[in-house]
Enzyme design. Sequence first.
Site, PDB file in Angstrom:
ATOM      1  N   PRO A 140      30.375  45.376  37.647  1.00 14.47           N
ATOM      2  CA  PRO A 140      31.379  45.517  38.970  1.00 14.47           C
ATOM      3  C   PRO A 140      30.680  45.882  40.206  1.00 14.47           C
ATOM      4  O   PRO A 140      30.265  47.106  39.961  1.00 14.47           O
ATOM      5  CB  PRO A 140      32.106  46.633  38.538  1.00 14.47           C
ATOM      6  CG  PRO A 140      32.653  46.848  36.732  1.00 14.47           C
ATOM      7  CD  PRO A 140      31.029  46.351  36.274  1.00 14.47           C
ATOM      8  N   GLU A 255      23.323  26.339  31.239  1.00 11.68           N
ATOM      9  CA  GLU A 255      24.778  27.585  31.329  1.00 11.68           C
ATOM     10  C   GLU A 255      25.231  26.875  33.016  1.00 11.68           C
ATOM     11  O   GLU A 255      26.635  26.386  32.347  1.00 11.68           O
ATOM     12  CB  GLU A 255      24.589  28.785  31.818  1.00 11.68           C
ATOM     13  CG  GLU A 255      26.155  29.290  31.553  1.00 11.68           C
ATOM     14  CD  GLU A 255      26.070  30.870  32.005  1.00 11.68           C
ATOM     15  OE1 GLU A 255      26.598  31.250  32.504  1.00 11.68           O
ATOM     16  OE2 GLU A 255      25.222  31.422  31.890  1.00 11.68           O
ATOM     17  N   HIS A 351      53.163  14.810  40.196  1.00 11.39           N
ATOM     18  CA  HIS A 351      54.067  14.967  39.358  1.00 11.39           C
ATOM     19  C   HIS A 351      55.165  16.077  39.315  1.00 11.39           C
ATOM     20  O   HIS A 351      56.495  15.739  38.923  1.00 11.39           O
ATOM     21  CB  HIS A 351      53.748  16.215  38.231  1.00 11.39           C
ATOM     22  CG  HIS A 351      52.703  15.774  36.764  1.00 11.39           C
ATOM     23  ND1 HIS A 351      51.105  14.725  37.663  1.00 11.39           N
ATOM     24  CD2 HIS A 351      53.052  15.388  36.027  1.00 11.39           C
ATOM     25  CE1 HIS A 351      51.154  14.703  35.942  1.00 11.39           C
ATOM     26  NE2 HIS A 351      51.774  14.647  35.211  1.00 11.39           N
ATOM     27  N   GLY A 353      57.511  17.536  41.524  1.00 17.50           N
ATOM     28  CA  GLY A 353      58.189  19.311  40.888  1.00 17.50           C
ATOM     29  C   GLY A 353      57.480  19.455  39.011  1.00 17.50           C
ATOM     30  O   GLY A 353      57.678  21.159  39.348  1.00 17.50           O
TER      31      GLY A 353
END
Length: 390
Positions: A140, A255, A351, A353
């Site tokens: 954090p 990574e 696409h 809605g």
Amino acid sequence: MQTGAIRPIPNMLERNLFNQEHEAFRETVRKFYEKEVVPNIEKYEKQQHVDRDLWNKAGDLGLLCTTMPEQYGGSGVDRLYSMILIEEQAYAMDSSTGFSLHSDIVANYINNFGNEQQKQKWLPQMASGEVVTAIAMTEPGTGSDLQAVRTTAVLDGDEYIINGSKIFITNGYLCDMAIVVCKTGNTEKGSANLSLIIVEADRVGFSKGKPLNKIGMKGQDTCELFFADVRVPKENLLGMEGLGFMMLMKELAWERMLVAIICQAGAEAAFAHTVRYTKDRKAFGKPIGTFQNTRFKLAELRTEIDFCRTYLDRCMQLQLEERLGIDAAAAAKYKISDMFSKVVDDCLQLHGGYGYMLEYPIARAYIDNRANRIYAGTNEIMKELISRTL
């Protein structure tokens, strides 16, 4: 919910990385995802982690730690097998399984920097799925600044006493062991103060928070880890004290390649779903794929996807030759994750809605993808790394 693996549309330039053995392995991985993962994605998202026995099933098929030496339970194969595993996960539109972090990051730390006893103890259990692992870096308030780590490991006789907390830890909730980035020194050079320590999850004082409630990737096991006077023997130190930052830097390029690979394959999957949708969906009496705007947009997206694929495959060739630079890996992660975001946004628009409905794969891809521009170092950090080489 509509889920399911989809085969990508062939690239305009033929890929030449894989041989027949690679393709046979790909078929095994594809069937595993179709049988074991895809039918359970909705369940995993509700419980916020995969079932524990999924790890054992993957281990039984040899899908974990494949690149590790055979004497430690792996298959001793090249990293193209890792690439295949990640691609097939993306083609299955799955964001729940955390196999690549376990197999391609944690296992590499142990294999590259661990002593023989540590390798013998952990790698076979990791390859079988008996042990699930995590890497506990982020804290954090620290984000991408690893030198600001505050979790401490103080040597007391033959033991380290660890205090601190970590956040956003993939595989954290189910992990049986975590490699924890700890501050073991107080020198002016912050990078010389970090060490990596293996911490078993059943140690007194080691606790886990509930799975974090994320925007997307809801089925992936992500939580906080807490350390309150956790005592571990000093032989749990990985490598040498004070070399943690160096070890992290060695593996971070790979990574970042992992993120680039899953973004590339994710973009290909999203695009394939969209092409299929535009052929089936009709408006004004004809498929929307026949409208010039749709055709031009699909042409633009395919071109961008294929350009990134060519760069990524070239990076992978250099990775296999151990010649991939940190800047090139950073560029792959930054550019391809940005490209993926653009692709899913444009594909969702096509696409209409329905793209906003979670039963459509493109909606899940849209929310799952966003984290790729943040983890493994934010894209802003990637630009900083690239700029340092100029």
